[in-house]
Design an enzyme around this catalytic site. Structure first.
Site, PDB file in Angstrom:
ATOM      1  N   ASP A   1      41.769  38.815  46.979  1.00  0.00           N
ATOM      2  CA  ASP A   1      41.207  39.295  45.715  1.00  0.00           C
ATOM      3  C   ASP A   1      42.369  39.476  44.742  1.00  0.00           C
ATOM      4  O   ASP A   1      43.170  40.402  44.884  1.00  0.00           O
ATOM      5  CB  ASP A   1      40.468  40.623  45.919  1.00  0.00           C
ATOM      6  CG  ASP A   1      39.744  41.062  44.660  1.00  0.00           C
ATOM      7  OD1 ASP A   1      38.970  40.261  44.113  1.00  0.00           O
ATOM      8  OD2 ASP A   1      39.965  42.208  44.220  1.00  0.00           O
ATOM      9  N   GLU A   2      42.468  38.626  43.792  1.00  0.00           N
ATOM     10  CA  GLU A   2      43.581  38.405  42.870  1.00  0.00           C
ATOM     11  C   GLU A   2      44.490  37.337  43.472  1.00  0.00           C
ATOM     12  O   GLU A   2      44.609  37.203  44.691  1.00  0.00           O
ATOM     13  CB  GLU A   2      44.374  39.673  42.533  1.00  0.00           C
ATOM     14  CG  GLU A   2      43.554  40.744  41.828  1.00  0.00           C
ATOM     15  CD  GLU A   2      42.883  40.267  40.544  1.00  0.00           C
ATOM     16  OE1 GLU A   2      43.314  39.251  39.960  1.00  0.00           O
ATOM     17  OE2 GLU A   2      41.900  40.920  40.129  1.00  0.00           O
TER      18      GLU A   2
END
Length: 231
Positions: free
Chosen positions: A182-183
């Site tokens: 996530d990112e």
């Protein structure tokens, strides 16, 4: 008909809100791009959901990871499935961002322990968790009751939380069944995490959810080849 007094009305509203909170996974209804992203997992080992801020990227990642961890797949699901309890990783840039995004979405508000179980993993499915060291309210992992119906074998799934800032060495080690970034991760973290899944239940299995802020980075370029499937 008798009117409901204010106190009773407030208690009923609180009970309704609590019931809604613990049924987040059951109530998840993806919009078109999210649904395409999920469905692509059936045929593709690496997926990227790239979009602007607050457009449901992390929500899609969290919902899918909760489905795999619990073995609870909705009728509309067309993506990858796990028939045995998986070991999954979920990570972000720092310990704080891992806590505030993947952990929050999966488990619930980090600072409110009594609300753990209001994320995408239902409270009834959380059977254990271990805290991480060094960051307040950060979990090292959460243990999840998996399956038990139909072709899905009962067992205990584990979602472990990781941070890019710890370096590539912290992404080495065991075989895992899937990694959620996530990112955007550095290329060495991405390749190391993907390698952990080589011998997992589905072979290589990784998803990335992020807003593109680093331009045509090495990770982005992996998804820009002529062979890449885009939607």
């Amino acid at each position: 008909m008798n009117a409901i007094d204010k106190r009773t009305r407030e208690e009923l509203l609180a009970a309704i809100n609590q019931e809604i909170a613990v049924r987040k996974l059951e109530d998840y209804r993806p919009y078109t791009k999210q649904k395409i992203f999920h469905a692509a997992g059936l045929a593709h080992s690496e997926r990227l959901l790239r979009a602007g801020n607050q457009l449901g990227k992390s929500i899609a990642g969290g919902a899918e990871w909760a489905m795999h961890a619990t073995g609870q797949y909705p009728e509309w699901w067309e993506g990858a499935t796990f028939n045995k309890a998986p070991l999954l990783w979920a990570g972000s840039v720092t310990g704080e961002s891992t806590r505030d995004n993947p952990q929050r979405i999966l488990v619930g508000p980090p600072a409110v322990e009594k609300a753990w179980g209001t994320g995408f993993i239902p409270k009834s499915a959380i059977i254990g968790r271990d805290r991480a060291m060094g960051v307040a309210n950060l979990l090292d992992n959460v243990q999840v009751r998996h399956g038990g119906g139909g072709d899905v074998q009962a067992g205990t799934s584990v979602i472990a939380f990781k941070a890019y800032e710890k370096g590539r060495e912290k992404w080495q080690g065991p075989t895992v069944d899937g990694v959620w970034f996530d990112e955007e991760p550095p290329i060495d973290i991405y390749t190391e995490g993907l390698t952990r899944t080589n011998n997992g239940q589905r072979g290589q299995f990784a998803i990335i959810t992020f807003t593109p802020l680093l331009g045509m980075s090495s990770v982005v370029m992996l998804f820009e080849s002529p062979e890449t499937t885009r939607q």
